[in-house]
Design an enzyme around this catalytic site. Structure first.
Site, PDB file in Angstrom:
ATOM      1  N   LYS A 164     -11.550   0.705  17.477  1.00  0.00           N
ATOM      2  CA  LYS A 164     -10.787   0.574  18.362  1.00  0.00           C
ATOM      3  C   LYS A 164     -10.936   0.532  19.776  1.00  0.00           C
ATOM      4  O   LYS A 164      -9.889   0.344  20.546  1.00  0.00           O
ATOM      5  CB  LYS A 164     -10.079   2.434  17.749  1.00  0.00           C
ATOM      6  CG  LYS A 164      -9.668   2.872  17.062  1.00  0.00           C
ATOM      7  CD  LYS A 164     -10.409   3.834  16.511  1.00  0.00           C
ATOM      8  CE  LYS A 164      -9.776   4.375  14.928  1.00  0.00           C
ATOM      9  NZ  LYS A 164     -10.120   5.604  14.500  1.00  0.00           N
ATOM     10  N   GLY A 168       1.096  -1.033   0.148  1.00  0.00           N
ATOM     11  CA  GLY A 168      -0.050  -0.308  -0.214  1.00  0.00           C
ATOM     12  C   GLY A 168       0.844   1.294  -0.100  1.00  0.00           C
ATOM     13  O   GLY A 168       1.725   1.151   0.888  1.00  0.00           O
ATOM     14  N   PHE A 169       0.387   2.202  -0.906  1.00  0.00           N
ATOM     15  CA  PHE A 169       1.255   3.526  -1.183  1.00  0.00           C
ATOM     16  C   PHE A 169       0.109   4.430  -1.012  1.00  0.00           C
ATOM     17  O   PHE A 169       0.500   5.818  -2.077  1.00  0.00           O
ATOM     18  CB  PHE A 169       2.138   3.051  -2.451  1.00  0.00           C
ATOM     19  CG  PHE A 169       3.418   3.885  -2.619  1.00  0.00           C
ATOM     20  CD1 PHE A 169       4.215   4.389  -0.591  1.00  0.00           C
ATOM     21  CD2 PHE A 169       4.217   4.236  -3.574  1.00  0.00           C
ATOM     22  CE1 PHE A 169       4.999   6.024  -1.039  1.00  0.00           C
ATOM     23  CE2 PHE A 169       5.033   5.549  -3.405  1.00  0.00           C
ATOM     24  CZ  PHE A 169       5.753   5.929  -2.014  1.00  0.00           C
ATOM     25  N   GLY A 176      -3.576  11.044  10.110  1.00  0.00           N
ATOM     26  CA  GLY A 176      -3.350  11.699   9.091  1.00  0.00           C
ATOM     27  C   GLY A 176      -1.245  10.885   8.835  1.00  0.00           C
ATOM     28  O   GLY A 176      -1.078  10.339   9.297  1.00  0.00           O
TER      29      GLY A 176
HETATM   30  N1  HSE Z   1     -11.738   7.625  10.289  1.00  0.00           N
HETATM   31  C1  HSE Z   1     -10.925   7.861  11.378  1.00  0.00           C
HETATM   32  C2  HSE Z   1     -11.151   9.140  12.517  1.00  0.00           C
HETATM   33  C3  HSE Z   1      -9.389   8.140  11.083  1.00  0.00           C
HETATM   34  O1  HSE Z   1     -12.451   9.971  11.924  1.00  0.00           O
HETATM   35  O2  HSE Z   1     -10.446   8.830  13.155  1.00  0.00           O
HETATM   36  C4  HSE Z   1      -8.560   7.199  11.525  1.00  0.00           C
HETATM   37  O3  HSE Z   1      -8.823   5.730  11.451  1.00  0.00           O
END
Ligand code: HSE
Length: 433
Positions: A207, A12-13, A304
Protein backbone atom coordinates in the site's frame (compact mmCIF):
# COMPACT_ATOMS: atom_id res chain seq x y z
CA UNK A 1 -29.71 6.31 -29.57
CA UNK A 2 -27.62 6.63 -26.36
CA UNK A 3 -27.61 3.43 -24.29
CA UNK A 4 -29.45 3.49 -20.97
CA UNK A 5 -27.15 1.07 -19.16
CA UNK A 6 -23.44 0.33 -19.08
CA UNK A 7 -22.79 -3.41 -18.80
CA UNK A 8 -20.42 -4.67 -16.19
CA UNK A 9 -18.73 -8.05 -15.58
CA UNK A 10 -17.78 -8.86 -12.00
CA UNK A 11 -14.72 -11.10 -11.52
CA UNK A 12 -15.03 -12.56 -8.01
CA UNK A 13 -18.00 -12.83 -5.67
CA UNK A 14 -16.46 -12.94 -2.21
CA UNK A 15 -16.83 -10.29 0.47
CA UNK A 16 -16.04 -7.26 -1.69
CA UNK A 17 -17.89 -8.62 -4.75
CA UNK A 18 -21.01 -9.12 -2.64
CA UNK A 19 -20.67 -5.54 -1.37
CA UNK A 20 -20.39 -4.24 -4.94
CA UNK A 21 -23.64 -5.99 -5.91
CA UNK A 22 -25.39 -4.62 -2.81
CA UNK A 23 -24.21 -1.02 -3.34
CA UNK A 24 -25.05 -0.95 -7.03
CA UNK A 25 -28.50 -2.30 -6.36
CA UNK A 26 -29.18 -0.05 -3.34
CA UNK A 27 -27.97 3.14 -5.05
CA UNK A 28 -28.99 2.46 -8.64
CA UNK A 29 -31.16 5.57 -8.95
CA UNK A 30 -28.54 7.94 -7.48
CA UNK A 31 -25.81 6.39 -9.62
CA UNK A 32 -27.91 6.91 -12.71
CA UNK A 33 -28.61 10.53 -11.76
CA UNK A 34 -24.90 11.18 -11.26
CA UNK A 35 -23.69 9.51 -14.42
CA UNK A 36 -26.64 9.59 -16.79
CA UNK A 37 -26.38 5.82 -17.27
CA UNK A 38 -27.51 2.81 -15.28
CA UNK A 39 -24.89 0.30 -14.15
CA UNK A 40 -25.99 -3.24 -14.99
CA UNK A 41 -24.11 -6.27 -13.71
CA UNK A 42 -24.52 -8.81 -16.49
CA UNK A 43 -22.20 -11.64 -15.41
CA UNK A 44 -20.36 -12.69 -12.28
CA UNK A 45 -17.36 -15.01 -12.29
CA UNK A 46 -17.35 -17.46 -9.37
CA UNK A 47 -15.25 -20.49 -8.48
CA UNK A 48 -18.15 -22.72 -7.58
CA UNK A 49 -21.51 -22.15 -9.21
CA UNK A 50 -23.30 -24.44 -6.75
CA UNK A 51 -22.29 -22.57 -3.59
CA UNK A 52 -25.17 -20.88 -1.81
CA UNK A 53 -24.82 -17.09 -1.64
CA UNK A 54 -26.18 -14.20 0.38
CA UNK A 55 -27.76 -12.58 -2.67
CA UNK A 56 -29.94 -15.04 -4.56
CA UNK A 57 -31.31 -12.42 -6.99
CA UNK A 58 -28.11 -12.67 -9.04
CA UNK A 59 -27.95 -16.49 -9.15
CA UNK A 60 -28.72 -16.50 -12.87
CA UNK A 61 -25.69 -14.27 -13.60
CA UNK A 62 -22.97 -16.52 -12.21
CA UNK A 63 -20.51 -18.34 -14.44
CA UNK A 64 -17.32 -20.28 -13.81
CA UNK A 65 -15.92 -19.41 -17.24
CA UNK A 66 -13.96 -16.12 -17.30
CA UNK A 67 -14.17 -16.03 -21.12
CA UNK A 68 -17.92 -15.52 -20.91
CA UNK A 69 -17.10 -12.13 -19.42
CA UNK A 70 -13.78 -11.26 -21.07
CA UNK A 71 -14.99 -12.15 -24.56
CA UNK A 72 -18.45 -10.61 -24.28
CA UNK A 73 -18.37 -7.51 -26.52
CA UNK A 74 -21.36 -6.01 -24.70
CA UNK A 75 -19.45 -5.82 -21.40
CA UNK A 76 -17.61 -2.50 -21.26
CA UNK A 77 -16.22 -2.59 -17.73
CA UNK A 78 -14.84 -5.34 -15.55
CA UNK A 79 -14.52 -5.19 -11.78
CA UNK A 80 -11.77 -7.47 -10.47
CA UNK A 81 -12.20 -8.47 -6.83
CA UNK A 82 -10.58 -11.91 -6.93
CA UNK A 83 -7.32 -10.71 -5.36
CA UNK A 84 -3.82 -12.17 -5.73
CA UNK A 85 -1.63 -12.02 -8.81
CA UNK A 86 -2.78 -14.98 -10.91
CA UNK A 87 -5.16 -15.23 -12.70
CA UNK A 88 -6.25 -11.65 -11.87
CA UNK A 89 -3.38 -10.17 -13.87
CA UNK A 90 -4.11 -12.24 -16.99
CA UNK A 91 -7.82 -11.43 -16.79
CA UNK A 92 -7.15 -7.69 -16.46
CA UNK A 93 -4.63 -7.61 -19.31
CA UNK A 94 -7.01 -9.52 -21.56
CA UNK A 95 -9.92 -7.23 -20.68
CA UNK A 96 -7.77 -4.18 -21.51
CA UNK A 97 -6.58 -5.79 -24.73
CA UNK A 98 -10.25 -6.08 -25.68
CA UNK A 99 -10.86 -2.41 -24.85
CA UNK A 100 -12.68 -2.90 -21.54
CA UNK A 101 -12.20 -0.53 -18.63
CA UNK A 102 -11.03 -2.00 -15.34
CA UNK A 103 -11.76 -1.31 -11.69
CA UNK A 104 -9.78 -3.39 -9.24
CA UNK A 105 -9.30 -3.65 -5.48
CA UNK A 106 -6.07 -5.60 -5.93
CA UNK A 107 -3.16 -3.98 -4.05
CA UNK A 108 -0.79 -6.90 -4.59
CA UNK A 109 -1.25 -6.68 -8.34
CA UNK A 110 -1.06 -2.89 -8.54
CA UNK A 111 2.01 -2.70 -6.27
CA UNK A 112 3.87 -5.37 -8.25
CA UNK A 113 2.58 -4.98 -11.81
CA UNK A 114 0.84 -1.59 -11.79
CA UNK A 115 3.15 -0.06 -14.42
CA UNK A 116 2.50 -2.88 -16.91
CA UNK A 117 -1.26 -2.68 -16.38
CA UNK A 118 -1.39 1.11 -16.64
CA UNK A 119 0.77 1.08 -19.80
CA UNK A 120 -1.57 -1.42 -21.42
CA UNK A 121 -4.56 0.73 -20.40
CA UNK A 122 -2.98 3.82 -21.91
CA UNK A 123 -2.17 1.96 -25.14
CA UNK A 124 -5.80 0.84 -25.41
CA UNK A 125 -7.40 4.11 -24.26
CA UNK A 126 -8.99 2.43 -21.25
CA UNK A 127 -9.50 3.50 -17.65
CA UNK A 128 -7.96 1.56 -14.76
CA UNK A 129 -8.91 2.68 -11.26
CA UNK A 130 -7.92 1.02 -7.98
CA UNK A 131 -9.11 3.22 -5.12
CA UNK A 132 -10.11 0.19 -3.00
CA UNK A 133 -6.57 -1.21 -3.06
CA UNK A 134 -5.30 1.12 -0.31
CA UNK A 135 -7.08 1.81 2.98
CA UNK A 136 -10.40 0.28 1.82
CA UNK A 137 -13.14 2.85 2.28
CA UNK A 138 -10.90 5.93 2.59
CA UNK A 139 -10.82 7.82 -0.73
CA UNK A 140 -7.09 8.47 -0.41
CA UNK A 141 -5.85 7.70 -3.95
CA UNK A 142 -8.28 10.15 -5.51
CA UNK A 143 -7.26 12.71 -2.88
CA UNK A 144 -3.58 12.30 -3.76
CA UNK A 145 -4.09 12.43 -7.52
CA UNK A 146 -6.73 15.14 -7.67
CA UNK A 147 -7.00 16.91 -4.32
CA UNK A 148 -3.25 17.44 -4.00
CA UNK A 149 -2.58 18.03 -7.71
CA UNK A 150 -1.74 21.68 -7.07
CA UNK A 151 0.50 21.02 -4.07
CA UNK A 152 3.81 19.29 -3.44
CA UNK A 153 3.49 16.43 -0.98
CA UNK A 154 6.52 16.08 1.27
CA UNK A 155 5.42 13.36 3.66
CA UNK A 156 2.81 10.65 4.04
CA UNK A 157 2.43 8.54 7.16
CA UNK A 158 -0.05 5.71 7.08
CA UNK A 159 -1.61 3.21 9.41
CA UNK A 160 -2.69 1.10 6.45
CA UNK A 161 -3.01 -2.36 7.95
CA UNK A 162 -5.99 -3.00 10.19
CA UNK A 163 -4.84 -6.38 11.50
CA UNK A 164 -1.60 -5.07 12.97
CA UNK A 165 -3.27 -1.94 14.28
CA UNK A 166 -5.83 -4.11 16.06
CA UNK A 167 -3.02 -6.19 17.62
CA UNK A 168 -0.95 -3.19 18.71
CA UNK A 169 -4.03 -1.42 20.10
CA UNK A 170 -4.95 -4.47 22.20
CA UNK A 171 -1.35 -4.83 23.40
CA UNK A 172 -1.34 -1.18 24.41
CA UNK A 173 -4.76 -1.09 26.05
CA UNK A 174 -4.51 -4.42 27.88
CA UNK A 175 -0.77 -4.79 28.46
CA UNK A 176 -1.01 -8.09 26.56
CA UNK A 177 1.71 -10.06 24.77
CA UNK A 178 1.88 -10.10 20.95
CA UNK A 179 1.43 -13.88 20.63
CA UNK A 180 -1.69 -13.92 22.83
CA UNK A 181 -3.38 -11.05 20.99
CA UNK A 182 -2.54 -12.58 17.61
CA UNK A 183 -4.20 -15.86 18.65
CA UNK A 184 -7.28 -14.01 19.84
CA UNK A 185 -7.41 -11.93 16.62
CA UNK A 186 -7.24 -15.15 14.58
CA UNK A 187 -10.04 -16.71 16.61
CA UNK A 188 -12.20 -13.61 15.98
CA UNK A 189 -11.41 -13.65 12.25
CA UNK A 190 -9.55 -10.30 12.35
CA UNK A 191 -6.23 -11.97 11.51
CA UNK A 192 -5.66 -14.63 8.85
CA UNK A 193 -4.70 -18.21 9.77
CA UNK A 194 -1.40 -17.41 8.03
CA UNK A 195 -0.83 -13.86 9.26
CA UNK A 196 2.63 -13.33 7.72
CA UNK A 197 1.66 -10.80 5.07
CA UNK A 198 -0.03 -8.57 7.65
CA UNK A 199 2.19 -8.96 10.71
CA UNK A 200 5.50 -8.84 8.83
CA UNK A 201 4.46 -5.59 7.13
CA UNK A 202 4.25 -6.83 3.51
CA UNK A 203 0.60 -5.84 3.05
CA UNK A 204 1.34 -2.33 4.34
CA UNK A 205 4.47 -2.11 2.16
CA UNK A 206 2.40 -2.74 -0.99
CA UNK A 207 0.00 0.00 0.00
CA UNK A 208 2.86 2.40 0.75
CA UNK A 209 4.45 1.70 -2.65
CA UNK A 210 1.13 2.70 -4.28
CA UNK A 211 0.76 5.81 -2.09
CA UNK A 212 4.33 6.93 -2.78
CA UNK A 213 3.97 6.43 -6.53
CA UNK A 214 0.82 8.54 -6.68
CA UNK A 215 1.79 11.10 -4.04
CA UNK A 216 5.32 11.77 -5.28
CA UNK A 217 4.65 10.97 -9.00
CA UNK A 218 7.66 8.63 -9.09
CA UNK A 219 7.71 4.96 -10.14
CA UNK A 220 8.21 3.39 -6.69
CA UNK A 221 8.73 -0.35 -6.61
CA UNK A 222 7.91 -2.70 -3.79
CA UNK A 223 11.61 -3.49 -3.35
CA UNK A 224 12.24 0.23 -2.70
CA UNK A 225 10.27 -0.08 0.56
CA UNK A 226 12.18 -0.98 3.79
CA UNK A 227 9.97 -3.39 5.71
CA UNK A 228 9.87 -4.58 9.30
CA UNK A 229 6.78 -6.07 10.90
CA UNK A 230 5.43 -6.18 14.46
CA UNK A 231 6.21 -9.77 15.47
CA UNK A 232 9.12 -8.66 17.67
CA UNK A 233 7.29 -5.81 19.39
CA UNK A 234 6.92 -6.69 23.08
CA UNK A 235 4.51 -5.47 25.73
CA UNK A 236 7.55 -3.90 27.47
CA UNK A 237 8.37 -1.83 24.36
CA UNK A 238 4.81 -0.53 24.40
CA UNK A 239 4.79 0.12 28.16
CA UNK A 240 8.10 2.05 28.07
CA UNK A 241 6.97 3.92 24.97
CA UNK A 242 3.86 5.01 26.87
CA UNK A 243 5.91 6.06 29.87
CA UNK A 244 7.91 8.33 27.56
CA UNK A 245 4.78 9.77 25.90
CA UNK A 246 4.35 7.56 22.81
CA UNK A 247 2.17 4.86 21.25
CA UNK A 248 3.73 2.16 19.07
CA UNK A 249 2.19 1.90 15.58
CA UNK A 250 3.08 -0.05 12.44
CA UNK A 251 3.72 3.07 10.44
CA UNK A 252 4.16 3.41 6.71
CA UNK A 253 6.38 6.39 6.04
CA UNK A 254 6.94 8.01 2.65
CA UNK A 255 9.04 11.11 2.87
CA UNK A 256 10.89 13.34 0.45
CA UNK A 257 13.51 15.94 1.19
CA UNK A 258 14.33 17.97 -1.92
CA UNK A 259 13.94 15.17 -4.49
CA UNK A 260 15.34 12.30 -2.40
CA UNK A 261 12.74 9.79 -1.23
CA UNK A 262 12.48 7.13 1.45
CA UNK A 263 9.61 4.71 1.94
CA UNK A 264 9.37 2.29 4.84
CA UNK A 265 7.01 0.27 6.98
CA UNK A 266 8.16 -0.34 10.54
CA UNK A 267 7.05 -0.30 14.16
CA UNK A 268 7.34 3.36 15.08
CA UNK A 269 6.76 5.42 18.19
CA UNK A 270 4.28 8.24 17.62
CA UNK A 271 3.71 10.98 20.25
CA UNK A 272 0.40 10.52 22.06
CA UNK A 273 -0.53 14.05 21.00
CA UNK A 274 -0.26 13.16 17.28
CA UNK A 275 -3.62 12.27 15.65
CA UNK A 276 -2.17 8.98 14.35
CA UNK A 277 -1.63 7.81 17.94
CA UNK A 278 -5.42 7.76 18.47
CA UNK A 279 -6.14 5.61 15.42
CA UNK A 280 -7.16 2.40 17.15
CA UNK A 281 -8.39 -1.09 16.37
CA UNK A 282 -8.86 -2.09 12.74
CA UNK A 283 -9.18 1.52 11.56
CA UNK A 284 -6.77 3.00 9.00
CA UNK A 285 -5.52 6.55 8.60
CA UNK A 286 -3.24 8.37 6.21
CA UNK A 287 -1.58 11.62 7.22
CA UNK A 288 -0.42 13.75 4.30
CA UNK A 289 1.76 16.83 4.55
CA UNK A 290 1.70 19.18 1.57
CA UNK A 291 4.06 22.12 1.24
CA UNK A 292 1.20 24.55 0.70
CA UNK A 293 -1.68 22.98 2.58
CA UNK A 294 0.31 21.80 5.63
CA UNK A 295 -1.08 18.88 7.62
CA UNK A 296 -4.10 16.80 6.59
CA UNK A 297 -5.38 13.44 7.76
CA UNK A 298 -7.76 10.90 6.26
CA UNK A 299 -9.37 8.36 8.60
CA UNK A 300 -11.76 5.46 8.16
CA UNK A 301 -12.30 1.74 7.70
CA UNK A 302 -9.48 0.01 5.84
CA UNK A 303 -11.39 -3.12 4.90
CA UNK A 304 -14.81 -4.76 5.07
CA UNK A 305 -17.57 -5.54 2.61
CA UNK A 306 -19.39 -2.24 2.23
CA UNK A 307 -16.52 0.22 2.90
CA UNK A 308 -14.32 -1.44 0.27
CA UNK A 309 -17.25 -1.77 -2.14
CA UNK A 310 -17.98 1.97 -1.91
CA UNK A 311 -14.47 2.64 -3.23
CA UNK A 312 -14.99 0.17 -6.08
CA UNK A 313 -18.37 1.62 -7.06
CA UNK A 314 -17.07 5.21 -6.87
CA UNK A 315 -14.37 4.17 -9.35
CA UNK A 316 -17.12 2.76 -11.56
CA UNK A 317 -18.92 6.09 -11.41
CA UNK A 318 -15.75 7.78 -12.67
CA UNK A 319 -15.45 5.28 -15.54
CA UNK A 320 -19.06 5.90 -16.54
CA UNK A 321 -18.70 9.70 -16.31
CA UNK A 322 -15.52 9.51 -18.42
CA UNK A 323 -17.36 7.43 -20.97
CA UNK A 324 -20.15 10.01 -21.15
CA UNK A 325 -17.55 12.70 -21.75
CA UNK A 326 -15.57 10.53 -24.16
CA UNK A 327 -12.37 10.85 -22.11
CA UNK A 328 -11.70 7.28 -20.96
CA UNK A 329 -7.99 6.50 -20.71
CA UNK A 330 -6.97 10.13 -20.60
CA UNK A 331 -7.27 10.80 -16.88
CA UNK A 332 -4.21 8.91 -15.73
CA UNK A 333 -1.03 10.72 -14.89
CA UNK A 334 1.85 8.27 -15.27
CA UNK A 335 4.71 8.85 -12.80
CA UNK A 336 6.75 11.56 -14.49
CA UNK A 337 9.47 12.27 -11.95
CA UNK A 338 12.79 10.52 -11.76
CA UNK A 339 13.11 8.25 -8.72
CA UNK A 340 15.94 9.32 -6.39
CA UNK A 341 16.19 7.12 -3.31
CA UNK A 342 17.86 8.31 -0.12
CA UNK A 343 20.88 6.47 1.22
CA UNK A 344 20.95 5.64 4.93
CA UNK A 345 22.88 8.79 5.82
CA UNK A 346 19.94 10.85 4.50
CA UNK A 347 17.24 9.00 6.45
CA UNK A 348 16.79 11.10 9.56
CA UNK A 349 14.68 10.45 12.63
CA UNK A 350 14.65 10.16 16.38
CA UNK A 351 15.11 6.66 17.77
CA UNK A 352 13.77 4.67 20.72
CA UNK A 353 16.39 2.26 22.07
CA UNK A 354 16.06 -0.37 24.77
CA UNK A 355 19.19 -2.19 25.92
CA UNK A 356 20.13 -4.50 28.78
CA UNK A 357 23.46 -3.64 30.42
CA UNK A 358 25.61 -4.57 33.39
CA UNK A 359 24.46 -2.40 36.32
CA UNK A 360 27.96 -1.03 37.13
CA UNK A 361 29.56 2.34 37.67
CA UNK A 362 30.29 4.21 34.46
CA UNK A 363 28.08 2.10 32.18
CA UNK A 364 25.64 4.86 31.31
CA UNK A 365 28.62 7.14 30.62
CA UNK A 366 30.07 4.61 28.18
CA UNK A 367 26.75 4.30 26.35
CA UNK A 368 26.27 8.05 26.03
CA UNK A 369 29.90 8.41 24.90
CA UNK A 370 29.32 5.85 22.14
CA UNK A 371 26.25 7.78 21.02
CA UNK A 372 28.11 11.09 21.20
CA UNK A 373 30.91 9.66 19.05
CA UNK A 374 28.25 9.08 16.38
CA UNK A 375 26.79 12.58 16.78
CA UNK A 376 23.70 11.26 18.53
CA UNK A 377 22.41 13.08 21.58
CA UNK A 378 19.75 11.91 23.98
CA UNK A 379 16.35 13.47 24.56
CA UNK A 380 15.00 11.13 27.27
CA UNK A 381 16.51 8.31 29.36
CA UNK A 382 15.07 5.87 31.88
CA UNK A 383 17.09 3.27 33.79
CA UNK A 384 15.37 0.34 35.54
CA UNK A 385 16.62 -2.77 37.33
CA UNK A 386 16.24 -5.66 34.85
CA UNK A 387 16.82 -8.83 36.89
CA UNK A 388 18.51 -10.15 40.01
CA UNK A 389 21.70 -10.86 38.14
CA UNK A 390 23.09 -7.34 38.33
CA UNK A 391 21.67 -6.14 35.05
CA UNK A 392 19.75 -2.99 34.28
CA UNK A 393 17.68 -1.84 31.38
CA UNK A 394 18.27 1.52 29.75
CA UNK A 395 15.49 3.01 27.65
CA UNK A 396 16.37 6.04 25.54
CA UNK A 397 14.84 8.38 23.01
CA UNK A 398 17.48 10.13 20.93
CA UNK A 399 17.43 13.44 19.14
CA UNK A 400 17.48 13.30 15.33
CA UNK A 401 20.05 10.88 13.96
CA UNK A 402 20.76 9.33 10.60
CA UNK A 403 19.98 5.66 10.02
CA UNK A 404 23.61 5.00 9.12
CA UNK A 405 24.84 6.47 12.44
CA UNK A 406 22.23 4.52 14.39
CA UNK A 407 23.11 1.28 12.54
CA UNK A 408 26.76 1.69 13.41
CA UNK A 409 25.89 2.41 17.08
CA UNK A 410 23.93 -0.85 17.16
CA UNK A 411 26.89 -2.79 15.74
CA UNK A 412 29.21 -1.31 18.41
CA UNK A 413 26.71 -1.93 21.20
CA UNK A 414 26.35 -5.61 20.29
CA UNK A 415 30.14 -5.92 20.72
CA UNK A 416 30.43 -4.11 24.05
CA UNK A 417 31.04 -6.34 27.12
CA UNK A 418 28.77 -4.17 29.25
CA UNK A 419 25.80 -4.61 26.86
CA UNK A 420 24.18 -8.01 27.21
CA UNK A 421 21.36 -7.35 24.72
CA UNK A 422 19.96 -4.70 22.41
CA UNK A 423 16.28 -5.43 22.96
CA UNK A 424 14.73 -2.99 20.52
CA UNK A 425 15.38 -0.04 18.29
CA UNK A 426 12.48 1.78 16.62
CA UNK A 427 12.06 5.05 14.82
CA UNK A 428 10.15 7.88 16.45
CA UNK A 429 8.03 9.95 14.04
CA UNK A 430 5.38 12.62 14.14
CA UNK A 431 7.24 15.09 16.31
CA UNK A 432 7.81 18.71 15.48
CA UNK A 433 10.07 18.36 12.47
N1 HSE B 1 -5.21 -7.48 5.57
C1 HSE B 1 -5.58 -6.11 5.37
C2 HSE B 1 -5.59 -5.40 6.72
C3 HSE B 1 -6.94 -6.01 4.71
O1 HSE B 1 -5.45 -6.04 7.77
O2 HSE B 1 -5.69 -4.19 6.74
C4 HSE B 1 -7.07 -4.87 3.77
O3 HSE B 1 -6.12 -4.82 2.77
Amino acid sequence: MEKQNIKLGLLGFGTVGTGVVRIISAHQEDLQKQTGLGIEITKILVQNAEKSRHISSVDSLVTTDANEILQDPEIEVIVEVIGGIHPAKEYILEALERGKHVVTANKDLMALHGAEILNKAQEKGCDVFYEASVAGGIPILRALVEGFSSDRITKMMGIVNGTTNYILTKMSQEGAEYADVLKEAQALGYAEANPTSDVEGFDAARKMAILATLGFRVPMKLEDVDVKGISEVSKEDIAYGKQLGYEVKLLGLARRDEEAIEVSVQPTLVPKSHPLASVNGVFNAVYVHGEAVGETMFYGPGAGELPTATAVVSDLVTVVKNRKLGVNGRGMVAPYKEKVLKDNSQKLSKYFLRIVVADKRGVLAQITQLLADKNISLEQVIQQPYNNEGEAEIIMVTHISSKSDMDSVLVFMEQMDIVSKVKSCYRVEGGDK
